[in-house]
Design a protein around this motif. Structure first.
Motif, PDB file in Angstrom:
ATOM      1  N   PRO A  65       9.897  -1.883  29.211  1.00 44.20           N
ATOM      2  CA  PRO A  65       8.348  -2.046  28.726  1.00 44.20           C
ATOM      3  C   PRO A  65       7.807  -1.256  30.154  1.00 44.20           C
ATOM      4  CG  PRO A  65       8.710  -3.823  28.782  1.00 44.20           C
ATOM      5  CD  PRO A  65      10.057  -3.418  29.693  1.00 44.20           C
ATOM      6  N   GLU A  66       7.234   0.025  29.921  1.00 44.44           N
ATOM      7  CA  GLU A  66       6.542   0.461  30.842  1.00 44.44           C
ATOM      8  C   GLU A  66       5.124   0.679  31.077  1.00 44.44           C
ATOM      9  OE1 GLU A  66       9.785   2.752  33.511  1.00 44.44           O
ATOM     10  OE2 GLU A  66       8.539   3.303  31.823  1.00 44.44           O
ATOM     11  N   THR A  67       4.554   0.823  29.923  1.00 41.43           N
ATOM     12  CA  THR A  67       3.300   1.126  28.974  1.00 41.43           C
ATOM     13  C   THR A  67       2.739  -0.055  28.095  1.00 41.43           C
ATOM     14  OG1 THR A  67       3.251   3.258  29.240  1.00 41.43           O
ATOM     15  CG2 THR A  67       1.404   2.268  27.739  1.00 41.43           C
ATOM     16  N   PHE A  68       2.393  -0.966  28.565  1.00 45.20           N
ATOM     17  CA  PHE A  68       1.436  -1.831  27.457  1.00 45.20           C
ATOM     18  C   PHE A  68       0.268  -1.216  26.614  1.00 45.20           C
ATOM     19  CE2 PHE A  68       4.219  -3.850  30.053  1.00 45.20           C
ATOM     20  CZ  PHE A  68       4.394  -4.598  29.494  1.00 45.20           C
ATOM     21  N   LEU A  69      -0.055  -1.669  24.846  1.00 45.97           N
ATOM     22  CA  LEU A  69      -1.238  -1.064  24.213  1.00 45.97           C
ATOM     23  C   LEU A  69      -1.788  -2.261  23.737  1.00 45.97           C
ATOM     24  CD1 LEU A  69      -2.696   1.426  23.293  1.00 45.97           C
ATOM     25  CD2 LEU A  69      -1.376   1.875  21.165  1.00 45.97           C
ATOM     26  N   ASP A  70      -3.182  -2.494  23.918  1.00 49.13           N
ATOM     27  CA  ASP A  70      -3.619  -3.686  22.754  1.00 49.13           C
ATOM     28  C   ASP A  70      -4.098  -2.905  21.280  1.00 49.13           C
ATOM     29  OD1 ASP A  70      -5.209  -5.476  22.186  1.00 49.13           O
ATOM     30  OD2 ASP A  70      -7.185  -5.242  23.869  1.00 49.13           O
ATOM     31  N   ILE A  71      -3.918  -3.988  20.901  1.00 49.17           N
ATOM     32  CA  ILE A  71      -3.937  -3.902  19.084  1.00 49.17           C
ATOM     33  C   ILE A  71      -4.375  -4.545  18.211  1.00 49.17           C
ATOM     34  CG2 ILE A  71      -1.188  -1.771  19.362  1.00 49.17           C
ATOM     35  CD1 ILE A  71       0.012  -4.472  17.511  1.00 49.17           C
ATOM     36  N   SER A  72      -4.671  -5.929  19.676  1.00 47.45           N
ATOM     37  CA  SER A  72      -5.393  -6.761  19.189  1.00 47.45           C
ATOM     38  C   SER A  72      -6.196  -6.042  18.255  1.00 47.45           C
ATOM     39  CB  SER A  72      -6.109  -7.803  20.185  1.00 47.45           C
ATOM     40  OG  SER A  72      -5.186  -7.690  21.123  1.00 47.45           O
ATOM     41  N   SER A  73      -7.051  -4.991  17.456  1.00 46.20           N
ATOM     42  CA  SER A  73      -8.222  -5.307  16.313  1.00 46.20           C
ATOM     43  C   SER A  73      -7.595  -4.678  15.671  1.00 46.20           C
ATOM     44  CB  SER A  73      -9.530  -4.056  17.770  1.00 46.20           C
ATOM     45  OG  SER A  73      -8.417  -2.586  18.045  1.00 46.20           O
TER      46      SER A  73
ATOM     47  N   ILE B 231      -5.560  -9.987  25.804  1.00 43.22           N
ATOM     48  CA  ILE B 231      -4.658  -9.743  25.079  1.00 43.22           C
ATOM     49  C   ILE B 231      -4.283  -9.952  24.037  1.00 43.22           C
ATOM     50  CG2 ILE B 231      -3.756  -7.400  24.260  1.00 43.22           C
ATOM     51  CD1 ILE B 231      -4.142  -6.740  27.307  1.00 43.22           C
ATOM     52  N   LYS B 232      -4.391 -10.795  22.983  1.00 46.09           N
ATOM     53  CA  LYS B 232      -3.566 -11.015  22.363  1.00 46.09           C
ATOM     54  C   LYS B 232      -2.251 -10.463  21.510  1.00 46.09           C
ATOM     55  CE  LYS B 232      -3.610 -14.743  17.847  1.00 46.09           C
ATOM     56  NZ  LYS B 232      -4.182 -15.032  16.834  1.00 46.09           N
ATOM     57  N   TYR B 233      -2.520  -9.316  20.755  1.00 49.46           N
ATOM     58  CA  TYR B 233      -1.491  -8.434  20.692  1.00 49.46           C
ATOM     59  C   TYR B 233      -1.524  -6.774  21.369  1.00 49.46           C
ATOM     60  CZ  TYR B 233      -1.121 -11.542  16.459  1.00 49.46           C
ATOM     61  OH  TYR B 233      -1.192 -12.761  15.842  1.00 49.46           O
TER      62      TYR B 233
ATOM     63  N   GLY C 220       0.729  -0.877  15.179  1.00 49.32           N
ATOM     64  CA  GLY C 220      -0.523  -1.471  16.077  1.00 49.32           C
ATOM     65  C   GLY C 220      -0.427  -0.132  16.510  1.00 49.32           C
ATOM     66  N   THR C 221       0.428   0.796  16.745  1.00 47.47           N
ATOM     67  CA  THR C 221      -0.357   2.788  17.355  1.00 47.47           C
ATOM     68  C   THR C 221      -1.068   3.353  16.518  1.00 47.47           C
ATOM     69  OG1 THR C 221       1.344   1.971  19.380  1.00 47.47           O
ATOM     70  CG2 THR C 221      -0.053   3.959  19.581  1.00 47.47           C
ATOM     71  N   VAL C 222      -0.374   3.805  16.194  1.00 55.05           N
ATOM     72  CA  VAL C 222      -0.118   4.749  14.649  1.00 55.05           C
ATOM     73  C   VAL C 222      -1.653   3.935  13.677  1.00 55.05           C
ATOM     74  CG1 VAL C 222       0.097   4.769  11.971  1.00 55.05           C
ATOM     75  CG2 VAL C 222       2.347   4.278  13.679  1.00 55.05           C
TER      76      VAL C 222
ATOM     77  N   LEU D 227       2.455 -10.954  20.008  1.00 51.23           N
ATOM     78  CA  LEU D 227       2.256 -11.775  21.150  1.00 51.23           C
ATOM     79  C   LEU D 227       2.784 -11.728  22.236  1.00 51.23           C
ATOM     80  CD1 LEU D 227       2.369 -14.348  18.574  1.00 51.23           C
ATOM     81  CD2 LEU D 227      -0.033 -13.545  19.449  1.00 51.23           C
ATOM     82  N   GLN D 228       4.311 -11.868  22.344  1.00 46.75           N
ATOM     83  CA  GLN D 228       4.406 -11.746  23.771  1.00 46.75           C
ATOM     84  C   GLN D 228       4.409 -10.799  24.488  1.00 46.75           C
ATOM     85  OE1 GLN D 228       6.410 -14.335  25.450  1.00 46.75           O
ATOM     86  NE2 GLN D 228       7.534 -13.012  27.203  1.00 46.75           N
ATOM     87  N   ARG D 229       4.555  -9.277  24.310  1.00 52.28           N
ATOM     88  CA  ARG D 229       3.769  -8.094  24.526  1.00 52.28           C
ATOM     89  C   ARG D 229       2.392  -8.238  24.834  1.00 52.28           C
ATOM     90  NH1 ARG D 229       8.559  -7.117  26.931  1.00 52.28           N
ATOM     91  NH2 ARG D 229      10.153  -6.319  25.277  1.00 52.28           N
ATOM     92  N   GLY D 230       1.482  -9.122  24.283  1.00 52.87           N
ATOM     93  CA  GLY D 230       0.109  -9.454  24.679  1.00 52.87           C
ATOM     94  C   GLY D 230      -0.405 -10.107  26.110  1.00 52.87           C
TER      95      GLY D 230
END
Length: 238
Positions: free
Chosen positions: A171-179, A220-222, A22-24, A206-209
């Motif tokens: 986990p210290e940083t969350f990135l929204d990858i829903s899009s 945030i979903k994902y 997702g980040t990629v 889903l859990q991290r979302g």
């Protein structure tokens, strides 16, 4: 406008898909040049489904895994290269380490993603972490290939291992990858040798979302989660 670059150091040919796909895709969508360096094809330890085929050879397994990885990277919008260092066990010499250093020097990444420091279930993963970290330091050394400019200090983020508690990963940083989730899941489907992971990493997303939503004012979903190696340097706290 200068092109911004990111580097993902992946032990095996599919690791980047599950853990950072997702980040990629998100950064590629933003116009970044994202390069994935796979240290091996995962041909021995991560291709069980392929080895069930009658009379299949090691080279054929490697080729299939390479093709899967290239297709997945294309879906995510990234480039990918391979060092073919083997897996189970993954082993490298100084010559290979210096090839990784050269990737750093050529790319000059704004950030780096790689594996956790520990993984008692897969020793290839912490070795990939060690190589990514050591190569980064060597790439900063003025005495290594002194005719070349050194790199700066790109932040390093450790993507989520399969069993984070046992790997002492936080986990210290969350990135929204829903899009870009659909792109990530499409890349999942290319990795036929590891179909058993598709559902697992959907649940992880889903859990991290859900956790990302609880730690923000966003729905945030994902999401993908990362552990930070070095202190963050920023102009503000937002």
């Amino acid at each position: 406008m200068n092109q911004k670059n990111a580097l993902i150091v992946s032990a095996h040919s599919a690791d980047f898909v599950w853990r950072a796909g997702g980040t990629v895709a998100l950064y590629a969508q933003r116009g970044w040049n994202v390069h994935i360096l796979c240290l091996s094809f995962g041909e021995r330890g991560e291709s069980a489904r392929l080895w069930k085929r009658e009379n299949i050879s090691l080279e054929t397994v490697k080729q299939i895994r390479r093709e899967e990885s290239e297709q997945a990277a294309a879906i995510l919008g990234a480039s990918v290269s391979f060092l073919d260092c083997g897996d189970y066990p993954l082993r490298v010499d100084d010559e290979t380490l210096f090839k990784i250093v050269q990737v750093y020097r050529d790319l000059k990444p704004e950030f780096v993603l790689t594996h956790s420091f520990k993984d008692p279930y897969n020793f290839d993963h912490p070795l990939a972490n060690h190589l990514a970290m050591e190569a980064r330091i060597i790439a900063q050394a003025h005495g290594h290939s002194p005719h070349e400019p050194v790199i700066g200090a790109p932040p390093v983020f450790l993507f989520e291992p399969h069993q984070p508690e046992q790997c002492e990963w936080k986990p210290e940083t969350f990135l929204d990858i829903s899009s870009v989730w659909e792109q990530k899941y499409q890349a999942f489907q290319i990795m036929g040798a590891q179909e058993h992971l598709w559902e697992y990493y959907t649940r992880v997303g889903l859990q991290r979302g859900a956790q990302a939503s609880r730690n923000s004012d966003k729905k945030i979903k994902y999401a993908e989660a990362f552990q930070c190696v070095y202190p963050r340097v920023t102009d503000d706290l937002l």
